[in-house]
Write a protein that holds these residues in place. Structure first.
Motif, PDB file in Angstrom:
ATOM      1  N   VAL A   1       0.774  -1.091  -0.124  1.00 54.70           N
ATOM      2  CA  VAL A   1      -0.062   0.029  -0.025  1.00 54.70           C
ATOM      3  C   VAL A   1       0.836   1.185   0.057  1.00 54.70           C
ATOM      4  O   VAL A   1       2.202   1.278   0.459  1.00 54.70           O
ATOM      5  CB  VAL A   1      -1.122   0.100   1.422  1.00 54.70           C
ATOM      6  N   TYR A   2       0.379   2.401  -0.553  1.00 53.00           N
ATOM      7  CA  TYR A   2       0.929   3.670  -0.489  1.00 53.00           C
ATOM      8  C   TYR A   2       0.999   4.156   0.765  1.00 53.00           C
ATOM      9  O   TYR A   2      -0.157   4.031   1.596  1.00 53.00           O
ATOM     10  CB  TYR A   2       0.116   4.493  -1.268  1.00 53.00           C
ATOM     11  N   PRO A   3       2.063   4.966   1.449  1.00 51.93           N
ATOM     12  CA  PRO A   3       3.163   5.310   0.807  1.00 51.93           C
ATOM     13  C   PRO A   3       4.275   4.230   1.162  1.00 51.93           C
ATOM     14  O   PRO A   3       3.873   3.170   2.211  1.00 51.93           O
ATOM     15  CB  PRO A   3       3.600   6.674   1.448  1.00 51.93           C
ATOM     16  N   GLY A   4       5.150   4.148   0.490  1.00 48.01           N
ATOM     17  CA  GLY A   4       6.446   3.288   1.183  1.00 48.01           C
ATOM     18  C   GLY A   4       7.417   3.016  -0.112  1.00 48.01           C
ATOM     19  O   GLY A   4       7.017   3.690  -1.268  1.00 48.01           O
ATOM     20  N   ASP A   5       8.390   2.372  -0.049  1.00 43.88           N
ATOM     21  CA  ASP A   5       9.461   1.594  -0.738  1.00 43.88           C
ATOM     22  C   ASP A   5       9.502   0.306  -0.937  1.00 43.88           C
ATOM     23  O   ASP A   5       9.423  -0.230   0.083  1.00 43.88           O
ATOM     24  CB  ASP A   5      10.703   2.547  -0.387  1.00 43.88           C
ATOM     25  N   VAL A   6       9.603  -0.188  -2.150  1.00 45.73           N
ATOM     26  CA  VAL A   6       9.816  -1.666  -2.198  1.00 45.73           C
ATOM     27  C   VAL A   6      11.229  -1.851  -2.614  1.00 45.73           C
ATOM     28  O   VAL A   6      11.725  -1.398  -3.319  1.00 45.73           O
ATOM     29  CB  VAL A   6       8.808  -2.147  -3.666  1.00 45.73           C
ATOM     30  N   GLU A   7      11.835  -2.933  -1.797  1.00 48.33           N
ATOM     31  CA  GLU A   7      13.080  -3.228  -2.162  1.00 48.33           C
ATOM     32  C   GLU A   7      12.986  -4.585  -2.747  1.00 48.33           C
ATOM     33  O   GLU A   7      12.716  -5.425  -2.462  1.00 48.33           O
ATOM     34  CB  GLU A   7      13.851  -3.453  -0.720  1.00 48.33           C
ATOM     35  N   VAL A   8      13.629  -4.452  -4.061  1.00 49.62           N
ATOM     36  CA  VAL A   8      13.245  -5.789  -5.016  1.00 49.62           C
ATOM     37  C   VAL A   8      14.846  -6.491  -5.001  1.00 49.62           C
ATOM     38  O   VAL A   8      15.615  -5.894  -5.674  1.00 49.62           O
ATOM     39  CB  VAL A   8      12.932  -5.512  -6.315  1.00 49.62           C
ATOM     40  N   ARG A   9      15.091  -7.472  -4.561  1.00 51.78           N
ATOM     41  CA  ARG A   9      16.369  -8.117  -4.812  1.00 51.78           C
ATOM     42  C   ARG A   9      16.067  -9.037  -5.858  1.00 51.78           C
ATOM     43  O   ARG A   9      15.161 -10.058  -5.885  1.00 51.78           O
ATOM     44  CB  ARG A   9      16.625  -8.999  -3.516  1.00 51.78           C
ATOM     45  N   MET A  10      17.160  -9.312  -6.673  1.00 49.10           N
ATOM     46  CA  MET A  10      17.077 -10.034  -7.786  1.00 49.10           C
ATOM     47  C   MET A  10      18.095 -11.138  -7.735  1.00 49.10           C
ATOM     48  O   MET A  10      19.303 -11.083  -7.384  1.00 49.10           O
ATOM     49  CB  MET A  10      17.390  -9.041  -9.191  1.00 49.10           C
ATOM     50  N   TYR A  11      17.992 -12.432  -7.841  1.00 46.11           N
ATOM     51  CA  TYR A  11      18.859 -13.530  -7.922  1.00 46.11           C
ATOM     52  C   TYR A  11      18.519 -14.132  -9.303  1.00 46.11           C
ATOM     53  O   TYR A  11      17.639 -14.271  -9.951  1.00 46.11           O
ATOM     54  CB  TYR A  11      18.202 -14.610  -6.958  1.00 46.11           C
ATOM     55  N   LEU A  12      19.838 -14.936  -9.499  1.00 46.46           N
ATOM     56  CA  LEU A  12      19.794 -15.595 -10.911  1.00 46.46           C
ATOM     57  C   LEU A  12      20.147 -17.074 -10.521  1.00 46.46           C
ATOM     58  O   LEU A  12      21.146 -17.501  -9.575  1.00 46.46           O
ATOM     59  CB  LEU A  12      20.866 -15.224 -11.871  1.00 46.46           C
ATOM     60  N   ASP A  13      19.721 -18.081 -11.301  1.00 47.38           N
ATOM     61  CA  ASP A  13      19.991 -19.428 -11.276  1.00 47.38           C
ATOM     62  C   ASP A  13      21.410 -19.520 -12.360  1.00 47.38           C
ATOM     63  O   ASP A  13      21.570 -18.578 -13.138  1.00 47.38           O
ATOM     64  CB  ASP A  13      19.093 -20.367 -12.025  1.00 47.38           C
ATOM     65  N   GLU A  14      22.183 -20.445 -12.320  1.00 48.70           N
ATOM     66  CA  GLU A  14      23.104 -21.065 -13.355  1.00 48.70           C
ATOM     67  C   GLU A  14      22.487 -20.864 -14.663  1.00 48.70           C
ATOM     68  O   GLU A  14      21.275 -21.495 -14.937  1.00 48.70           O
ATOM     69  CB  GLU A  14      23.518 -22.341 -12.885  1.00 48.70           C
ATOM     70  N   PRO A  15      23.220 -20.172 -15.426  1.00 44.65           N
ATOM     71  CA  PRO A  15      22.895 -19.861 -16.866  1.00 44.65           C
ATOM     72  C   PRO A  15      22.835 -21.161 -17.564  1.00 44.65           C
ATOM     73  O   PRO A  15      23.402 -22.034 -17.541  1.00 44.65           O
ATOM     74  CB  PRO A  15      23.682 -18.959 -17.338  1.00 44.65           C
ATOM     75  N   GLY A  16      21.886 -21.193 -18.467  1.00 49.14           N
ATOM     76  CA  GLY A  16      21.737 -22.317 -19.584  1.00 49.14           C
ATOM     77  C   GLY A  16      22.565 -21.758 -20.938  1.00 49.14           C
ATOM     78  O   GLY A  16      23.110 -20.779 -20.833  1.00 49.14           O
ATOM     79  N   ARG A  17      22.232 -22.283 -21.993  1.00 46.19           N
ATOM     80  CA  ARG A  17      23.135 -21.992 -23.532  1.00 46.19           C
ATOM     81  C   ARG A  17      22.254 -20.539 -23.796  1.00 46.19           C
ATOM     82  O   ARG A  17      23.256 -19.643 -24.007  1.00 46.19           O
ATOM     83  CB  ARG A  17      22.768 -22.973 -24.423  1.00 46.19           C
ATOM     84  N   SER A  18      21.063 -20.472 -23.805  1.00 45.19           N
ATOM     85  CA  SER A  18      20.510 -19.198 -24.115  1.00 45.19           C
ATOM     86  C   SER A  18      19.393 -18.335 -23.005  1.00 45.19           C
ATOM     87  O   SER A  18      18.896 -17.518 -23.357  1.00 45.19           O
ATOM     88  CB  SER A  18      19.649 -19.432 -25.527  1.00 45.19           C
TER      89      SER A  18
END
Length: 139
Positions: free
Chosen positions: A73-90
């Protein structure tokens, strides 16, 4: 067992008044925009001049999901943490944690596939993105 994920980016984004819907909380579609913004910030930092769509190749999302835990809900800030798996070929699996005020609000995922823009077919990930594999494996 859950595959090892590597944290690659954190994005702090404001919740805007217009993000809310008639029920008084952030509309579900906005969560996907929060994740998209974090993903784009990270991709732009990784794949600079001479790569991406200007070179005739670039990323597309082939699927995306979100588990809504607590309404934002407003107001506020969203902290978005991004993670990755081991990549494939594409392709590269990305995962997201959305927190607000120190509380987990949602979790999401999106599969990134690198394509040739003209043909729409997948192509190998750029070298910079493939180097994430040893990092993910090493933990």
């Amino acid at each position: 067992m859950r595959p090892h994920r590597i944290h690659v980016h954190t994005s702090i984004q404001p919740i805007r008044w217009g993000d809310m819907d008639a029920l008084g909380h952030v509309n579900n579609t906005v969560y996907f925009r929060f994740m998209e913004q974090a993903r784009i910030e990270w991709l732009f930092a990784q794949v600079r001049e001479g790569a991406g769509y200007a070179s005739g190749t670039g990323p597309v999302i082939v699927n995306a999901s979100c588990t809504f835990l607590v309404p934002l809900v407003y107001p506020g800030d969203v902290e978005v943490r991004m993670y990755l798996d081991e990549p494939g070929r594409s392709s590269l699996g990305s995962h997201y944690e959305l927190d607000c005020g120190g509380r987990r609000m949602a979790e999401g995922a999106a599969k990134i596939v690198w394509i040739d823009v003209a043909s729409g077919r997948s192509v190998p990930l750029p070298e910079r993105l493939r180097t994430i594999a040893p990092l993910a494996a090493a933990g």
